[in-house]
Scaffold this active site. Sequence first.
Site, PDB file in Angstrom:
ATOM      1  NE  ARG A  59       0.584 -52.543   2.991  1.00 58.25           N
ATOM      2  CZ  ARG A  59       1.468 -52.092   3.850  1.00 58.25           C
ATOM      3  NH1 ARG A  59       1.820 -50.830   3.825  1.00 58.25           N
ATOM      4  NH2 ARG A  59       2.003 -52.891   4.742  1.00 58.25           N
ATOM      5  NE  ARG A  68       5.628 -54.040   2.440  1.00 59.32           N
ATOM      6  CZ  ARG A  68       5.602 -53.542   3.679  1.00 59.32           C
ATOM      7  NH1 ARG A  68       5.603 -52.246   3.860  1.00 59.32           N
ATOM      8  NH2 ARG A  68       5.592 -54.343   4.707  1.00 59.32           N
ATOM      9  CG  ASP A  71       5.047 -49.147   4.142  1.00 62.87           C
ATOM     10  OD1 ASP A  71       4.026 -49.050   4.845  1.00 62.87           O
ATOM     11  OD2 ASP A  71       6.194 -49.206   4.612  1.00 62.87           O
ATOM     12  CG  ASP A  73       5.842 -46.462   7.176  1.00 60.44           C
ATOM     13  OD1 ASP A  73       4.690 -46.933   7.222  1.00 60.44           O
ATOM     14  OD2 ASP A  73       6.867 -47.161   7.035  1.00 60.44           O
TER      15      ASP A  73
END
Length: 272
Positions: A59, A68, A71, A73
Amino acid sequence: MAQLATVGGLAAVSRLYRTKPWGYGDQPEFINAAALLDTALGPRELLNALQQIETRLGRRPTHRWGPRVIDLDILYYADVRINEPDLIIPHPRLLERRFALVPLADIDPRYRDAAARLGYSAQSGECTALMFDESDQLIGRVRRLVAAFEETDLVRLRVSEEGDDAIELRRAPRGTNLAGPPDAERAIAPGQAREPAALEVIKANLVGIVHLNKPVPVPGARLEDDRELAYVEALGIRNPVNSRGSGRLVAVLVSDGEAVEYGQPLFEIERV
Ligand code: ADP
Ligand code: MG
């Protein structure tokens, strides 16, 4: 998922969902998934670890909501609540994001109602959560290729779209010899008074173009130990064909640059 497993135990993994981009429309679809991680890391250490994984997976900084490669989270962390500029737990937009909530509901029943409220399949304008299934032609084709691969003793399968990323499957090497099936089959050439038990046929291990090694193997040549006789080039990969031991080369059944089929006899070797 393999990377996540290095920072804790993967207790549950959702299905993969293909979702339409939102926020910034002109980009490819996303793939979303949720995982339940059992980790000894605290929330902030976990965020750091996730960011390291993002970097390791390639990334690079881009604009917000832009494409991207990955990711990661934190949706929630036990029942911890944190509200700091660079770390908010539970994730502040979790309950608005179908692409996060729907996979999460797969692995955590407490979120099923919330996911249903956002409408599993209704078009809310935010995203469309689609499960991978066989109705996707490309995925169906890749699945069938993988299933076929599993039934053969091929060692590598590479699937790519022109100018696009490729996926590659490799079978764990059997010992050090990737040249072909270990149980070499015997061939009895009709009308030849050879001792059949001593003759071994070396076959092509892939579909591709065969290249004879230099010095070019010629009938009658003595082979010391295990020698690479040729290689089959398939999808840009060089797949060595070995003599699998010493002996006398009886026949060379192909010529350099010839297209060969999987299992096509290439060499006959008399074991001495
Ligand atoms: P987004 O995930 O919203 O698409 P980024 O991945 O670029 O955007 O994250 C931006 C910042 O969000 C990160 O640098 C991180 O510090 C912060 N952040 C705040 N809360 C969280 C959370 N719960 N999980 C992950 N990142 C978070
Ligand atoms: Mg993020």
